[in-house]
Design a protein around this motif. Structure first.
Motif, PDB file in Angstrom:
ATOM      1  N   TRP A 167       6.934 -12.006   2.507  1.00 22.23           N
ATOM      2  CA  TRP A 167       7.355 -10.852   3.309  1.00 22.23           C
ATOM      3  C   TRP A 167       8.073  -9.856   2.408  1.00 22.23           C
ATOM      4  CZ3 TRP A 167       8.361  -9.842   8.850  1.00 22.23           C
ATOM      5  CH2 TRP A 167       7.599 -10.654   9.689  1.00 22.23           C
ATOM      6  N   ASP A 168       7.807  -8.567   2.606  1.00 27.07           N
ATOM      7  CA  ASP A 168       8.628  -7.517   2.003  1.00 27.07           C
ATOM      8  C   ASP A 168       9.636  -7.100   3.064  1.00 27.07           C
ATOM      9  OD1 ASP A 168       9.755  -5.145   0.972  1.00 27.07           O
ATOM     10  OD2 ASP A 168       7.961  -4.762  -0.216  1.00 27.07           O
ATOM     11  N   MET A 169      10.909  -7.312   2.780  1.00 27.79           N
ATOM     12  CA  MET A 169      11.944  -7.164   3.802  1.00 27.79           C
ATOM     13  C   MET A 169      12.532  -5.754   3.905  1.00 27.79           C
ATOM     14  SD  MET A 169      11.915  -9.969   5.336  1.00 27.79           S
ATOM     15  CE  MET A 169      13.401  -9.955   6.323  1.00 27.79           C
ATOM     16  N   HIS A 170      12.005  -4.807   3.115  1.00 23.67           N
ATOM     17  CA  HIS A 170      12.481  -3.425   3.249  1.00 23.67           C
ATOM     18  C   HIS A 170      11.376  -2.487   2.802  1.00 23.67           C
ATOM     19  CE1 HIS A 170      16.055  -0.520   3.232  1.00 23.67           C
ATOM     20  NE2 HIS A 170      14.973   0.217   2.952  1.00 23.67           N
ATOM     21  N   VAL A 171      10.647  -1.932   3.764  1.00 20.94           N
ATOM     22  CA  VAL A 171       9.578  -0.990   3.434  1.00 20.94           C
ATOM     23  C   VAL A 171       9.690   0.247   4.316  1.00 20.94           C
ATOM     24  CG1 VAL A 171       8.018  -2.866   2.768  1.00 20.94           C
ATOM     25  CG2 VAL A 171       7.873  -1.916   5.071  1.00 20.94           C
ATOM     26  N   HIS A 172       9.049   1.325   3.861  1.00 18.71           N
ATOM     27  CA  HIS A 172       8.888   2.549   4.639  1.00 18.71           C
ATOM     28  C   HIS A 172       7.416   2.942   4.524  1.00 18.71           C
ATOM     29  CE1 HIS A 172      13.232   3.090   5.110  1.00 18.71           C
ATOM     30  NE2 HIS A 172      13.351   2.800   3.829  1.00 18.71           N
ATOM     31  N   VAL A 173       6.582   2.322   5.320  1.00 19.09           N
ATOM     32  CA  VAL A 173       5.131   2.582   5.229  1.00 19.09           C
ATOM     33  C   VAL A 173       4.549   3.158   6.510  1.00 19.09           C
ATOM     34  CG1 VAL A 173       4.764   0.829   3.457  1.00 19.09           C
ATOM     35  CG2 VAL A 173       4.528   0.208   5.868  1.00 19.09           C
ATOM     36  N   LEU A 174       5.178   2.897   7.658  1.00 23.86           N
ATOM     37  CA  LEU A 174       4.602   3.326   8.934  1.00 23.86           C
ATOM     38  C   LEU A 174       5.094   4.726   9.273  1.00 23.86           C
ATOM     39  CD1 LEU A 174       4.775  -0.007  10.944  1.00 23.86           C
ATOM     40  CD2 LEU A 174       3.022   0.841   9.381  1.00 23.86           C
ATOM     41  N   GLU A 175       4.609   5.685   8.497  1.00 29.75           N
ATOM     42  CA  GLU A 175       5.017   7.073   8.647  1.00 29.75           C
ATOM     43  C   GLU A 175       3.791   7.943   8.869  1.00 29.75           C
ATOM     44  OE1 GLU A 175       7.265   7.788   5.105  1.00 29.75           O
ATOM     45  OE2 GLU A 175       8.980   6.597   5.793  1.00 29.75           O
ATOM     46  N   GLU A 176       4.033   9.167   9.281  1.00 34.43           N
ATOM     47  CA  GLU A 176       2.943  10.053   9.683  1.00 34.43           C
ATOM     48  C   GLU A 176       2.010  10.435   8.544  1.00 34.43           C
ATOM     49  OE1 GLU A 176       4.797  13.329  11.598  1.00 34.43           O
ATOM     50  OE2 GLU A 176       5.294  12.215  13.428  1.00 34.43           O
ATOM     51  N   ASP A 177       2.434  10.260   7.288  1.00 33.24           N
ATOM     52  CA  ASP A 177       1.562  10.634   6.171  1.00 33.24           C
ATOM     53  C   ASP A 177       0.466   9.602   5.912  1.00 33.24           C
ATOM     54  OD1 ASP A 177       2.930   8.517   5.085  1.00 33.24           O
ATOM     55  OD2 ASP A 177       3.769   9.626   3.399  1.00 33.24           O
ATOM     56  N   GLU A 178       0.431   8.539   6.730  1.00 37.18           N
ATOM     57  CA  GLU A 178      -0.602   7.504   6.670  1.00 37.18           C
ATOM     58  C   GLU A 178      -0.630   6.781   5.321  1.00 37.18           C
ATOM     59  OE1 GLU A 178      -4.298   9.335   7.844  1.00 37.18           O
ATOM     60  OE2 GLU A 178      -3.778   9.161   9.960  1.00 37.18           O
ATOM     61  N   GLY A 179       0.532   6.674   4.707  1.00 36.14           N
ATOM     62  CA  GLY A 179       0.611   5.952   3.448  1.00 36.14           C
ATOM     63  C   GLY A 179       0.208   4.500   3.579  1.00 36.14           C
ATOM     64  N   TYR A 180       0.342   3.950   4.793  1.00 35.30           N
ATOM     65  CA  TYR A 180      -0.007   2.546   5.000  1.00 35.30           C
ATOM     66  C   TYR A 180      -1.477   2.272   4.680  1.00 35.30           C
ATOM     67  CZ  TYR A 180      -1.841   4.364   9.413  1.00 35.30           C
ATOM     68  OH  TYR A 180      -2.522   5.091  10.351  1.00 35.30           O
ATOM     69  N   LYS A 181      -2.330   3.287   4.749  1.00 35.95           N
ATOM     70  CA  LYS A 181      -3.755   3.068   4.516  1.00 35.95           C
ATOM     71  C   LYS A 181      -4.043   2.634   3.084  1.00 35.95           C
ATOM     72  CE  LYS A 181      -5.577   5.999   8.189  1.00 35.95           C
ATOM     73  NZ  LYS A 181      -6.444   7.154   8.543  1.00 35.95           N
ATOM     74  N   TRP A 182      -3.232   3.099   2.123  1.00 35.45           N
ATOM     75  CA  TRP A 182      -3.433   2.637   0.753  1.00 35.45           C
ATOM     76  C   TRP A 182      -2.426   1.559   0.368  1.00 35.45           C
ATOM     77  CZ3 TRP A 182       0.618   3.198  -2.605  1.00 35.45           C
ATOM     78  CH2 TRP A 182       1.573   4.185  -2.345  1.00 35.45           C
TER      79      TRP A 182
END
Length: 250
Positions: A68-83
């Motif tokens: 688990w990564d216990m500190h992320v900021h990926v679920l944002e409007e810039d859709e960074g989660y896709k990569w």
């Protein structure tokens, strides 16, 4: 990695299993998976396998628990989660803790994961950040007084966030009110130890996690009172409009 349940049995044969509880390396192991559950980890055997069993030769390979990564900021409007999601998979991540994200996007991604239209991860998320009179990041919620803070805490809990995240510029009385309400509702709160709060006090209130070790060096230094005074000064300067300077010094 998807949310679909597989019905076949798979065996990773002759693997090296890293036992994270004992710190030992278990050699020549077979890991048996039925559906989406690990049902056995045991030494290699010669038992006859069902015809539809999928056997994966894991000789010379290593198996560890999912990370688990216990500190992320990926679920944002810039859709960074896709990569970023493919990078999680490549590095053995099966879950993460989203420390600030758009609630509508979070709900949408959870639905897509359940429908197997994107890679599946276990994850928890806070939604909005609770900050002080003047918020540091655009989109954070201002908890400038205790009444507002309690309303925000209740609304976030009722909106089914997984935890409350607090930020650096909360006033001490607001921090205490948030901590008390979270204890009353048996709900975790995490985040930055505010600049005006001692780390030991944050721990005493039941703060579940303290990100980035903020506050630790403050109390560990030789002159903690002077360090706290400097932190309070930073907060005062920020609230007085010295934001560009503070960001450079951050």
């Amino acid at each position: 990695m998807t949310a679909r349940t597989q019905t076949t049995t798979s065996i990773f044969y002759d693997a090296n299993v890293v036992d994270v509880q004992t710190g030992k390396l278990l050699k020549h192991q077979e890991v048996i998976i039925a559906g989406n559950k690990i049902i056995a980890v045991k030494p290699n055997s010669k038992q006859k396998l069902p015809k539809d069993t999928r056997v994966i030769n894991a000789k010379g390979k290593y198996i560890i628990p999912g990370l688990w990564d216990m500190h992320v900021h990926v679920l944002e409007e810039d859709e960074g989660y896709k990569w970023q999601f493919p990078l999680f998979i490549a590095n053995g991540m099966i879950g993460f803790r989203e420390m600030w994200g758009d609630r509508n996007l979070i709900d949408s991604i959870k639905n897509d994961m359940q429908k197997a239209t994107m890679p599946f991860f276990h994850f928890t998320a806070s939604g909005h950040i609770l900050d002080g009179k003047k918020v540091f990041w655009k989109g954070s919620l201002s908890a400038g007084d205790t009444t507002t803070a309690l309303q925000l805490v209740d609304s976030l809990i009722d909106a089914k966030v997984d935890f409350i995240k607090i930020y650096s510029f909360l006033e001490p009385e607001v921090f205490e009110a948030i901590a008390k309400r979270c204890r009353e509702r048996n709900f975790p709160f995490v985040g930055h130890v505010p600049h005006r709060i001692w780390l030991t006090r944050a721990s005493e209130t039941g703060m579940a996690s303290m990100e980035h070790l903020y506050g630790f060096l403050l109390e560990a230094c030789s002159f903690p009172d002077s360090a706290l005074k400097m932190k309070k000064s930073n907060t005062d300067n920020f609230e007085a409009g010295m934001e560009p300077k503070l960001r450079i010094e951050k």
